[in-house]
Design a protein around this motif. Structure first.
Motif, PDB file in Angstrom:
ATOM      1  N   VAL A 158       0.354  -1.041  -0.013  1.00 16.96           N
ATOM      2  CA  VAL A 158       0.314  -0.144   0.036  1.00 16.96           C
ATOM      3  C   VAL A 158       0.760   1.267   0.167  1.00 16.96           C
ATOM      4  CG1 VAL A 158      -1.533   1.053   1.188  1.00 16.96           C
ATOM      5  CG2 VAL A 158      -2.169  -1.237   0.738  1.00 16.96           C
ATOM      6  N   THR A 159       0.699   1.536  -1.249  1.00 19.16           N
ATOM      7  CA  THR A 159       1.976   3.104  -1.519  1.00 19.16           C
ATOM      8  C   THR A 159       1.229   4.155  -0.855  1.00 19.16           C
ATOM      9  OG1 THR A 159       0.857   3.483  -3.367  1.00 19.16           O
ATOM     10  CG2 THR A 159       3.333   2.279  -2.941  1.00 19.16           C
ATOM     11  N   SER A 160       0.162   4.325  -1.303  1.00 20.21           N
ATOM     12  CA  SER A 160      -0.819   5.895  -0.319  1.00 20.21           C
ATOM     13  C   SER A 160      -2.256   5.761  -0.046  1.00 20.21           C
ATOM     14  CB  SER A 160      -1.031   6.976  -1.498  1.00 20.21           C
ATOM     15  OG  SER A 160      -1.212   7.491  -1.589  1.00 20.21           O
ATOM     16  N   LEU A 161      -2.657   6.457   0.788  1.00 20.00           N
ATOM     17  CA  LEU A 161      -4.272   6.461   1.523  1.00 20.00           C
ATOM     18  C   LEU A 161      -5.323   7.658   1.200  1.00 20.00           C
ATOM     19  CD1 LEU A 161      -3.931   3.976   5.014  1.00 20.00           C
ATOM     20  CD2 LEU A 161      -4.838   3.568   2.314  1.00 20.00           C
ATOM     21  N   LEU A 162      -6.154   7.520   0.807  1.00 17.45           N
ATOM     22  CA  LEU A 162      -6.595   8.241   0.207  1.00 17.45           C
ATOM     23  C   LEU A 162      -7.970   8.148   0.635  1.00 17.45           C
ATOM     24  CD1 LEU A 162      -5.328   9.064  -3.339  1.00 17.45           C
ATOM     25  CD2 LEU A 162      -4.233   9.942  -1.572  1.00 17.45           C
ATOM     26  N   MET A 163      -8.443  10.178   0.569  1.00 17.52           N
ATOM     27  CA  MET A 163     -10.361   9.832   0.973  1.00 17.52           C
ATOM     28  C   MET A 163     -10.689  10.346  -0.102  1.00 17.52           C
ATOM     29  SD  MET A 163     -11.043  10.560   4.681  1.00 17.52           S
ATOM     30  CE  MET A 163     -12.033  12.293   4.644  1.00 17.52           C
ATOM     31  N   SER A 164     -11.525  10.125  -0.491  1.00 21.32           N
ATOM     32  CA  SER A 164     -12.692  10.842  -1.227  1.00 21.32           C
ATOM     33  C   SER A 164     -13.070  12.140  -0.565  1.00 21.32           C
ATOM     34  CB  SER A 164     -14.286  10.068  -2.057  1.00 21.32           C
ATOM     35  OG  SER A 164     -14.844  10.052  -0.120  1.00 21.32           O
ATOM     36  N   PRO A 165     -13.292  13.153  -1.285  1.00 23.15           N
ATOM     37  CA  PRO A 165     -13.516  14.143  -0.663  1.00 23.15           C
ATOM     38  C   PRO A 165     -14.856  14.539  -0.142  1.00 23.15           C
ATOM     39  CG  PRO A 165     -13.821  14.388  -3.360  1.00 23.15           C
ATOM     40  CD  PRO A 165     -13.549  13.022  -2.814  1.00 23.15           C
TER      41      PRO A 165
END
Length: 633
Positions: free
Chosen positions: A510-517
């Motif tokens: 897992v290189t990046s964890l993002l959240m929806s706007p």
């Protein structure tokens, strides 16, 4: 009353990474400036004895730095400009280290030249920019606003390199560029100032195809005002500037690729390669008479050939490519210096002799390295701060070793520093108390083991962290997410130290964890996006503790994530500029990959949301994607 906060960064015995992608020496020859893959700039002191020491790190870019250039008359204002992969541009005061202007434009610049004509133009001058867009942009050096551009009447194309020619003989400044297709183009500069300021199109006055590709450098010989050096990756050529007739072609040998060059004296050329080697040539006359005429009736130019005088080399390593440059100092002690920067962060200087000569037997003479230095050398030399905050979290695993931090997250609202470690543990501590103890009390409080929590749940190195409440106040304040090398994502309660759920993605790290706007919600909730090293993307629903989508068909690394505000579509942009559109609820690939057409729209670009990590971003303006959505069912 407006208050200001002073940010302080603490490092331990290991210097922060600084992978050099751009390098320059300022006009006063006192400072070396380097840009890096990590986005920061470093200022290095340069003494008269050519000794180097790191002075300060400048943080202003969220993506890799692509180029550096001066941004003013340096004797009046010590300003330089830097540009990054994602379109960011910053103007810096080299003396104070302050960023005096910043802008984000939908252009990826690969080269910048500063131009100012004091008797014809007002203001601070122009930044002439080229890169992954057509022709040449003119940007105001003070405001970083786009003024206008130089246009091509035929074959508009991306520009590989450029140079400004100040000719005393014809009293006219010219702009010379070489396109990606190998076409040389020439614009009048000083006579076009009014037209550019009035936003009237200015076209090239002449052009010529050079019959070679991958141009690296173009340089005008100010000593003779007749010779023009053009360096390509597999050869370098010398032209007559008066009519652009070819005088010399030298082809690369031993599989080397040329990366740049400079005219260091009349009929003397310095050429360097991607692997850090350089060669100094003297251009000699072959003796052919000018009185000879070829069949077409034109005068036959005297042929010249190169004689190799000297060379420089570096130790064999895998730190490629090198970025190199040349400085001809016009102040005492009048040094001529070749300099290079490496991905490893190392800077190397060579003092070039005023009159380079070969050995007695005619073989090239080796010029030794004058100085070499890294950030780590500064840390090893100065022992004032021996350890960082996290260096004190030792013995967390059966009392052995120091925790190696692989990811971190700071939560200002809770004053918590969260560090993911190589052994899979996660450390949570009060950040400001630990920093204060380290800075103000000599580390005594930290040595007594500052209050901290240790979360254990991962079996592999923790690669990414996310605190969702910091991005949306509607989410639970106690939640924290962590991802690891084994593609496991854990939902934690950081107050109770409990594992609320484990998501097994069965993918790469897992290189990046993002959240929806905020504007995008599914079933009334925002969702989490996991980007993995195997080019896959997974969407997680925290409330339902379920995985909504596993998108695995991307052929290249994922560089951008977009969310459609109305339809449940996820748009994935990859490193090769391909775009994938996924339907979230069904998990189906709605549209097979197509490539970006690079339709730039400033408004659309400003609305883009980039990765939170310092990943290299493609300048992908998906205006055409939004238009396409109007036709979706």
């Amino acid at each position: 009353m407006r208050t200001s906060l002073q940010a302080v960064a603490l490092w331990g015995q290991k210097a922060p990474p600084h992978s050099i992608t751009a390098i320059m020496i300022t006009d006063d020859q006192r400072t070396i400036v380097t840009g890096s893959q990590e986005g920061q700039l470093c200022l290095w002191n340069l003494s008269h004895e050519l000794k180097i020491s790191a002075k300060e790190l400048l943080f202003g870019h969220s993506a890799s730095v692509t180029c550096l250039a001066r941004a003013r008359d340096f004797s009046k204002q010590p300003y330089i400009v830097s540009a990054a992969e994602n379109g960011e541009m910053c103007v810096w005061n080299v003396t104070s280290g302050q960023c005096v202007e910043k802008a984000t434009l939908p252009y990826r610049h690969t080269a910048i030249c500063y131009y100012h004509c004091s008797f014809r133009m007002t203001g601070e001058g122009w930044l002439l920019c080229c890169g992954e867009y057509q022709d040449v942009l003119v940007i105001d050096a003070k405001t970083l606003a786009v003024v206008h551009g130089f246009r091509s009447s035929q074959f508009p194309d991306w520009i590989n390199c450029m140079c400004i020619v100040h000719s005393m003989r014809i009293q006219e400044d010219s702009l010379l560029v070489v396109s990606v297709a190998g076409e040389l183009k020439v614009w009048d500069l000083s006579s076009s100032i009014n037209s550019i300021q009035e936003k009237r199109d200015v076209y090239e006055k002449e052009s010529k195809f050079l019959e070679s590709l991958n141009c690296q450098t173009i340089r005008f010989c100010t000593y003779t005002e007749r010779l023009l050096l053009v360096v390509f990756s597999k050869c370098w050529k010398v032209y007559d500037y008066c009519d652009f007739s070819l005088l010399l072609t030298e082809v690369s040998r031993n599989g080397q690729f040329f990366a740049g060059g400079e005219m260091i004296a009349a009929h003397r050329i310095l050429i360097w390669t991607e692997d850090g080697h350089s060669y100094i040539y003297q251009l000699l006359n072959s003796g052919l008479s000018k009185s000879l005429y070829p069949a077409d009736g034109r005068v036959l130019k005297e042929s010249i050939y190169p004689h190799l005088l000297c060379s420089t080399s570096v130790q064999e390593n895998k730190s490629r490519p090198f970025v190199m440059g040349y400085m001809n100092e016009r102040k005492e002690p009048f040094y001529k210096v070749l300099f290079s920067g490496e991905v490893s962060g190392r800077i190397t200087l060579w003092h070039i002799p005023d009159v380079p000569v070969s050995k007695f037997d005619g073989s090239p003479r080796e010029i030794p390295v004058t100085t070499t230095w890294t950030l780590q050398d500064n840390f090893d030399k100065h022992d004032t701060v021996s350890q960082s905050i996290t260096d004190y979290f030792s013995g967390l695993k059966d009392g052995a070793g120091t925790a190696v931090v692989t990811s971190s997250e700071y939560i200002p609202s809770l004053d918590k520093l969260i560090c993911g470690c190589e052994d899979g543990t996660i450390i949570i501590t009060q950040a400001l108390n630990a920093a204060k103890a380290r800075l103000l009390e000599g580390g005594s409080l930290v040595k007594d083991s500052p209050p901290h929590k240790v979360l254990k749940g991962h079996h592999q190195s923790v690669t990414s962290l996310l605190y969702p409440h910091g991005l949306s106040s509607k989410l639970d304040q106690s939640w924290m997410l962590s991802g690891d090398l084994d593609s496991c994502v854990i939902l934690w309660d950081i107050f109770t130290e409990e594992i609320l759920h484990k998501f097994f993605l069965e993918a790469g790290a897992v290189t990046s964890l993002l959240m929806s706007p905020e504007k995008f919600k599914l079933r009334g909730e925002q969702i989490i996006c996991c980007v993995c090293s195997d080019h896959s993307v997974a969407l997680l629903h925290l409330e339902g503790k379920s995985c909504l989508l596993r998108a695995r068909k991307h052929l290249f690394p994922v560089r951008m994530i977009k969310w459609h505000p109305v339809e449940n579509f996820l748009i994935v942009g990859c490193a090769d500029d391909s775009v994938y559109i996924w339907e979230i609820e069904t998990g189906k690939l709605k549209f097979y990959p197509f490539h970006s057409l690079y339709i730039y729209d400033v408004q659309a670009f400003d609305q883009m949301e980039s990765f939170r990590e310092d990943a290299v971003m493609t300048s992908l303006a998906l205006t055409f994607v939004w238009v396409a959505f109007n036709g979706f069912s």
